[in-house]
Design an enzyme around this catalytic site. Structure first.
Site, PDB file in Angstrom:
ATOM      1  CE  LYS A 114      17.903 -50.392 -37.959  1.00 19.66           C
ATOM      2  NZ  LYS A 114      17.680 -50.418 -36.530  1.00 19.66           N
ATOM      3  CE  LYS A 196      12.918 -45.124 -39.557  1.00 21.96           C
ATOM      4  NZ  LYS A 196      12.690 -45.704 -38.296  1.00 21.96           N
ATOM      5  CE  LYS A 199      16.826 -44.367 -32.542  1.00 24.57           C
ATOM      6  NZ  LYS A 199      15.947 -44.654 -31.454  1.00 24.57           N
TER       7      LYS A 199
HETATM    8  P1  ATP Z   1      16.408 -45.704 -36.557  1.00 21.19           P
HETATM    9  O1  ATP Z   1      16.016 -44.277 -36.643  1.00 21.19           O
HETATM   10  O2  ATP Z   1      17.837 -45.902 -36.228  1.00 21.19           O
HETATM   11  O3  ATP Z   1      15.906 -46.497 -37.724  1.00 21.19           O
HETATM   12  P2  ATP Z   1      14.164 -46.156 -34.931  1.00 21.19           P
HETATM   13  O4  ATP Z   1      13.991 -44.793 -34.408  1.00 21.19           O
HETATM   14  O5  ATP Z   1      13.302 -46.635 -36.044  1.00 21.19           O
HETATM   15  O6  ATP Z   1      15.694 -46.324 -35.310  1.00 21.19           O
HETATM   16  P3  ATP Z   1      13.353 -47.132 -32.393  1.00 21.19           P
HETATM   17  O7  ATP Z   1      14.009 -46.081 -31.621  1.00 21.19           O
HETATM   18  O8  ATP Z   1      13.364 -48.438 -31.714  1.00 21.19           O
HETATM   19  O9  ATP Z   1      14.028 -47.262 -33.793  1.00 21.19           O
HETATM   20  O10 ATP Z   1      11.874 -46.723 -32.740  1.00 21.19           O
HETATM   21  C1  ATP Z   1      10.948 -46.549 -31.713  1.00 21.19           C
HETATM   22  C2  ATP Z   1       9.575 -46.295 -32.228  1.00 21.19           C
HETATM   23  O11 ATP Z   1       9.537 -45.081 -32.967  1.00 21.19           O
HETATM   24  C3  ATP Z   1       9.045 -47.383 -33.180  1.00 21.19           C
HETATM   25  O12 ATP Z   1       7.704 -47.661 -32.858  1.00 21.19           O
HETATM   26  C4  ATP Z   1       9.159 -46.753 -34.532  1.00 21.19           C
HETATM   27  O13 ATP Z   1       8.198 -47.261 -35.440  1.00 21.19           O
HETATM   28  C5  ATP Z   1       8.879 -45.299 -34.205  1.00 21.19           C
HETATM   29  N1  ATP Z   1       9.484 -44.416 -35.206  1.00 21.19           N
HETATM   30  C6  ATP Z   1      10.789 -44.324 -35.506  1.00 21.19           C
HETATM   31  N2  ATP Z   1      11.002 -43.415 -36.469  1.00 21.19           N
HETATM   32  C7  ATP Z   1       9.773 -42.920 -36.791  1.00 21.19           C
HETATM   33  C8  ATP Z   1       9.310 -41.941 -37.736  1.00 21.19           C
HETATM   34  N3  ATP Z   1      10.149 -41.289 -38.517  1.00 21.19           N
HETATM   35  N4  ATP Z   1       7.982 -41.686 -37.787  1.00 21.19           N
HETATM   36  C9  ATP Z   1       7.101 -42.331 -36.975  1.00 21.19           C
HETATM   37  N5  ATP Z   1       7.479 -43.263 -36.077  1.00 21.19           N
HETATM   38  C10 ATP Z   1       8.788 -43.566 -35.978  1.00 21.19           C
END
Ligand code: ATP
Ligand code: LTN
Length: 333
Positions: A114, A196, A199
């Site tokens: 980040k 990964k 968003k």
């Molecule tokens: P960013 O995409 O900006 O990094 P994020 O989606 O990781 O943000 P959160 O919205 O807080 O952040 O994530 C919520 C949950 O979704 C967390 O438990 C995270 O581990 C899970 N998650 C996020 N992206 C993935 C992914 N690509 N695959 C599986 N789990 C995910």
């Protein structure tokens, strides 16, 4: 009867939730709801670690809350509330930051990622983010934390901080376990399947939970695969195909071997359409319920207030114990 074990998890209200958020986290929130006593938060204070437009943030909070309800979470069983409505999160976060080493925070890969992405705003909140996450979990004495694989390192830090604190003060915190799906714990980008799905990346790399069926199909048809034309699970050598296989496996409730035997030899076009069908069929009813909840502001308000009150009652008890243990004046004025 033994009391139910407790779950805590949270999702940040930043942008639109993706299929990764759904498969890695939200889907399991619902699957675990009956077996556990669940506390699910919309972690709005975590969202402040990157710059947010205030109006958009407020709206995103309600969107995430509506999605929690749309996947079927029942507010009579699970608490669904905003982190910032329960002041003990920030309070405990401060205390725990005095029990967390900079060396530990320096090792957090999400902080490194980040900071690279937000080079003009590497703020202290981004750095201490995992401490706030530890506070979230430990406040509720959660036994289990459903998360995607990317959050494993943060969960381990929460465990270390809890153990360190307990060693000095006795059994104050429960040391939580992670619940990470074996398949689907890391849904990958459709365009760069070694990263990964996120968003924060360009639109065509992720499927949003609120995407139209036509957009879902289009994005999946364009998903990067390889030139071998074989449906075989090999994340190292065939990351694109393996990612689509994992998605299909979780959504259809079939094994990776079953996916391979059903689709190998049929060509990537047919396979991608099957993945699109599964995603669309999964998301369509969620989207319909989402629209209903999201337009009922009075109901959302009722759920968030009721849940926040109950969450605060639990959090205040833990915080009172922490205050007593560390030597802060026992009662709040
Ligand atoms: P960013 O995409 O900006 O990094 P994020 O989606 O990781 O943000 P959160 O919205 O807080 O952040 O994530 C919520 C949950 O979704 C967390 O438990 C995270 O581990 C899970 N998650 C996020 N992206 C993935 C992914 N690509 N695959 C599986 N789990 C995910
Ligand atoms: N850091 C998590 C969101 C989060 C969380 C939590 C998850 C904040 N507090 C407590 C589980 C438990 C992320 O996905 N980015």
């Amino acid at each position: 009867m033994e009391p139910k074990k407790r779950i805590f998890s949270g999702i940040q209200p930043t942008g639109t939730l993706t299929l990764g958020n759904y498969i890695g986290a939200l889907r399991n929130f619902k699957l675990l709801e009956d077996e556990y006593d669940c506390v699910y938060s919309i972690v709005d204070m975590h969202a402040l670690t990157v710059r947010q437009n205030p109006t958009a943030l407020r709206k995103a909070c309600l969107t995430v809350m509506s999605l929690y309800l749309a996947v079927g979470l029942d507010p009579d069983k699970s608490l669904i509330y905003f982190q910032s409505h329960v002041p003990q999160h920030a309070e405990l976060s401060w205390v725990l930051s005095c029990y967390t080493y900079m060396g530990e925070l320096n090792r957090m890969t999400q902080f490194k990622d980040k900071s690279a992405r937000n080079a003009d705003n590497i703020n202290a909140g981004l750095y201490t983010y995992p401490v706030l996450m530890a506070a979230d979990i430990l406040l509720y004495k959660a036994d289990l934390v459903p998360i995607g694989a990317d959050q494993k390192q943060h969960l381990e830090l929460s465990r270390d901080v809890a153990e360190r604190f307990n060693k000095v003060y006795g059994d104050v915190f429960v040391v939580p376990d992670a619940y990470i799906p074996k398949v689907g714990g890391r849904v990958m980008s459709l365009q760069e399947p070694t990263r990964k799905m996120s968003k924060s990346d360009p639109e065509d790399t992720y499927i949003a939970m609120l995407d139209e069926p036509s957009a879902i199909r289009k994005k999946l048809r364009r998903a990067v695969t390889d030139s071998e034309n074989a449906i075989r699970f090999a994340p190292e050598n065939k990351p694109g195909v393996s990612n689509l296989m994992s998605i299909l496996s979780t959504l259809r409730g079939i094994t990776l071997d079953e996916v391979a035997s059903l689709y190998d030899g049929k060509g990537y076009g047919v396979f991608k359409d099957a993945v699109a069908d599964a995603v669309i069929e999964t998301l369509a009813p969620i989207q319909e319920r989402f629209r209903r909840f999201n337009s009922d502001k009075a109901y959302l308000e009722e759920v968030m207030t009721h849940s926040a009150r109950r969450a605060e009652a639990i959090a205040a008890k833990t915080m009172a114990k922490v205050r007593r243990k560390v030597g802060l004046a026992a009662t709040r004025l």
